[in-house]
Design a protein around this motif. Structure first.
Motif, PDB file in Angstrom:
ATOM      1  N   ARG A  26      -4.419  -9.238  -1.353  1.00  0.00           N
ATOM      2  CA  ARG A  26      -5.502  -8.827  -0.694  1.00  0.00           C
ATOM      3  C   ARG A  26      -6.243  -7.535  -0.934  1.00  0.00           C
ATOM      4  O   ARG A  26      -7.250  -7.167  -0.525  1.00  0.00           O
ATOM      5  N   GLY A  27      -5.469  -6.620  -1.775  1.00  0.00           N
ATOM      6  CA  GLY A  27      -6.013  -5.326  -2.156  1.00  0.00           C
ATOM      7  C   GLY A  27      -5.915  -4.334  -0.962  1.00  0.00           C
ATOM      8  O   GLY A  27      -6.734  -3.645  -1.070  1.00  0.00           O
ATOM      9  N   TRP A  28      -4.804  -4.677  -0.163  1.00  0.00           N
ATOM     10  CA  TRP A  28      -4.469  -3.900   0.869  1.00  0.00           C
ATOM     11  C   TRP A  28      -3.510  -2.911   0.510  1.00  0.00           C
ATOM     12  O   TRP A  28      -2.333  -3.277  -0.012  1.00  0.00           O
ATOM     13  N   VAL A  29      -3.505  -1.468   0.869  1.00  0.00           N
ATOM     14  CA  VAL A  29      -2.733  -0.445   0.770  1.00  0.00           C
ATOM     15  C   VAL A  29      -2.685   0.229   2.012  1.00  0.00           C
ATOM     16  O   VAL A  29      -3.584   0.275   2.732  1.00  0.00           O
ATOM     17  N   LEU A  30      -1.715   0.937   2.310  1.00  0.00           N
ATOM     18  CA  LEU A  30      -1.329   1.914   3.384  1.00  0.00           C
ATOM     19  C   LEU A  30      -2.694   2.939   3.334  1.00  0.00           C
ATOM     20  O   LEU A  30      -2.952   3.268   2.390  1.00  0.00           O
ATOM     21  N   PRO A  31      -2.945   3.202   4.667  1.00  0.00           N
ATOM     22  CA  PRO A  31      -4.140   4.032   4.790  1.00  0.00           C
ATOM     23  C   PRO A  31      -3.899   5.384   4.334  1.00  0.00           C
ATOM     24  O   PRO A  31      -4.615   6.015   3.789  1.00  0.00           O
ATOM     25  N   TYR A  43      -0.559  -1.355  -8.657  1.00  0.00           N
ATOM     26  CA  TYR A  43       0.169  -0.499  -7.656  1.00  0.00           C
ATOM     27  C   TYR A  43       1.236  -1.405  -6.791  1.00  0.00           C
ATOM     28  O   TYR A  43       2.380  -1.385  -6.439  1.00  0.00           O
ATOM     29  N   GLY A  44       0.593  -2.715  -6.517  1.00  0.00           N
ATOM     30  CA  GLY A  44       1.250  -3.770  -5.981  1.00  0.00           C
ATOM     31  C   GLY A  44       2.536  -4.276  -6.670  1.00  0.00           C
ATOM     32  O   GLY A  44       3.669  -4.531  -6.255  1.00  0.00           O
ATOM     33  N   TRP A  45       2.136  -4.471  -8.140  1.00  0.00           N
ATOM     34  CA  TRP A  45       3.174  -5.034  -8.913  1.00  0.00           C
ATOM     35  C   TRP A  45       4.348  -3.947  -9.042  1.00  0.00           C
ATOM     36  O   TRP A  45       5.824  -4.228  -9.179  1.00  0.00           O
ATOM     37  N   GLY A  46       3.980  -2.613  -9.201  1.00  0.00           N
ATOM     38  CA  GLY A  46       5.107  -1.584  -9.193  1.00  0.00           C
ATOM     39  C   GLY A  46       5.823  -1.414  -7.785  1.00  0.00           C
ATOM     40  O   GLY A  46       7.030  -1.323  -7.953  1.00  0.00           O
ATOM     41  N   GLN A  47       5.442  -1.781  -6.711  1.00  0.00           N
ATOM     42  CA  GLN A  47       6.084  -1.922  -5.421  1.00  0.00           C
ATOM     43  C   GLN A  47       6.997  -3.174  -5.645  1.00  0.00           C
ATOM     44  O   GLN A  47       8.282  -3.226  -5.022  1.00  0.00           O
ATOM     45  N   LEU A  48       6.556  -4.276  -6.090  1.00  0.00           N
ATOM     46  CA  LEU A  48       7.332  -5.448  -6.191  1.00  0.00           C
ATOM     47  C   LEU A  48       8.671  -5.395  -7.171  1.00  0.00           C
ATOM     48  O   LEU A  48       9.639  -5.512  -6.943  1.00  0.00           O
ATOM     49  N   VAL A  49       8.455  -4.533  -8.400  1.00  0.00           N
ATOM     50  CA  VAL A  49       9.335  -4.251  -9.034  1.00  0.00           C
ATOM     51  C   VAL A  49      10.499  -3.347  -8.586  1.00  0.00           C
ATOM     52  O   VAL A  49      11.518  -3.530  -8.642  1.00  0.00           O
TER      53      VAL A  49
END
Length: 97
Positions: A26-31, A43-49
Motif C-alpha cells: 500500500r505504500g503506508w509507513v508509520l506517521p 523500507y518495507g523489504w527491509g522490515q520484512l528481512v
C-alpha cells in the motif's frame, strides 16, 4: 523453551512483518517515519528481512537444543537482522538541502 522470551519476540516480529507488508503493498509507513522515508517499498523489504531475522533468532536461540546448530543459527539471524536494518537505512532521505 523459555516462553516468556519467545512470545514477545514473535509478537514484535509479526508486527514488524505486518508493517513491512503494508509498506510494500500500500505504500503506508508509520506517521512518525513518513517524512524521513524516501523509498517506501525498499523500507518495507527491509522490515520484512528484519522480521525474518528476528524469527530466525527465536527459533534457533530458544527452540533448537543442538549447541553447534544453535550458534550458527543465531549468528545467521543476527546477520539477517543487521541486513534488514541497513536496507531500512538506505531507504531514508539523504541529509542536506
Amino acid at each position: 523453551m523459555r516462553l516468556y522470551l519467545a512470545m514477545p519476540s514473535v509478537v514484535v516480529a509479526l508486527l514488524l512483518a505486518a508493517l513491512g507488508v503494508a509498506a510494500i503493498t500500500r505504500g503506508w509507513v508509520l506517521p512518525m517515519n513518513r517524512r524521513h522515508v524516501h523509498r517506501v517499498r525498499l523500507y518495507g523489504w527491509g522490515q520484512l528481512v528484519a522480521a525474518f531475522g528476528l524469527c530466525w533468532q527465536v527459533v534457533f536461540g530458544l527452540v533448537i537444543s543442538g549447541i553447534n546448530i544453535r550458534q550458527w543459527g543465531t549468528l545467521t539471524g543476527s546477520g539477517l537482522l543487521v541486513t534488514g536494518l541497513i536496507v531500512m537505512m538506505v531507504s531514508y532521505r539523504p541529509a542536506g538541502n
